[in-house]
Design a protein around this motif. Structure first.
Motif, PDB file in Angstrom:
ATOM      1  N   VAL A  35       0.861  -1.171   0.000  1.00  0.00           N
ATOM      2  CA  VAL A  35       0.000   0.000   0.000  1.00  0.00           C
ATOM      3  C   VAL A  35       0.904   1.230   0.000  1.00  0.00           C
ATOM      4  N   ASP A  40      -2.761   5.224  -2.702  1.00  0.00           N
ATOM      5  CA  ASP A  40      -3.899   4.609  -2.002  1.00  0.00           C
ATOM      6  C   ASP A  40      -4.335   5.478  -0.824  1.00  0.00           C
ATOM      7  N   ARG A  44      -6.012   0.428   0.658  1.00  0.00           N
ATOM      8  CA  ARG A  44      -6.073  -0.519  -0.459  1.00  0.00           C
ATOM      9  C   ARG A  44      -6.604  -1.852   0.046  1.00  0.00           C
ATOM     10  N   THR A  53      -8.220  -4.361   4.439  1.00  0.00           N
ATOM     11  CA  THR A  53      -7.831  -3.085   3.857  1.00  0.00           C
ATOM     12  C   THR A  53      -6.619  -2.556   4.604  1.00  0.00           C
TER      13      THR A  53
END
Ligand SMILES: [Zn+2]
Length: 70
Positions: A35, A40, A44, A53
């Protein structure tokens, strides 16, 4: 949702954090993904299962990097 933070003091196996990028191992499906703070901004999702996430804001020592999952 469970959440795991990376720290500069104790590197967790299967993770890395350098500059404004962090690598995580998805706790759900074990996929490794990175990430980036710049690409992001809203985190992400795991590209494999989409059930976790990861977030990265800043580098080690001045930012935070964590992953949360269902
Ligand atoms: Zn996954």
């Amino acid at each position: 949702m469970p959440k795991k933070h990376l720290t500069t003091k104790r590197y967790i196996h299967g993770h890395d954090w350098r500059g404004n990028n962090a690598a995580f191992t998805c706790p759900v499906c074990r996929k490794v993904f990175i990430v980036s703070q710049f690409f992001d901004k809203n985190g992400r999702k795991c590209p494999e299962c989409k059930k976790s996430t990861a977030y990265c804001t800043g580098g080690p020592g001045k930012g935070q990097a964590f992953i949360e999952w269902e």
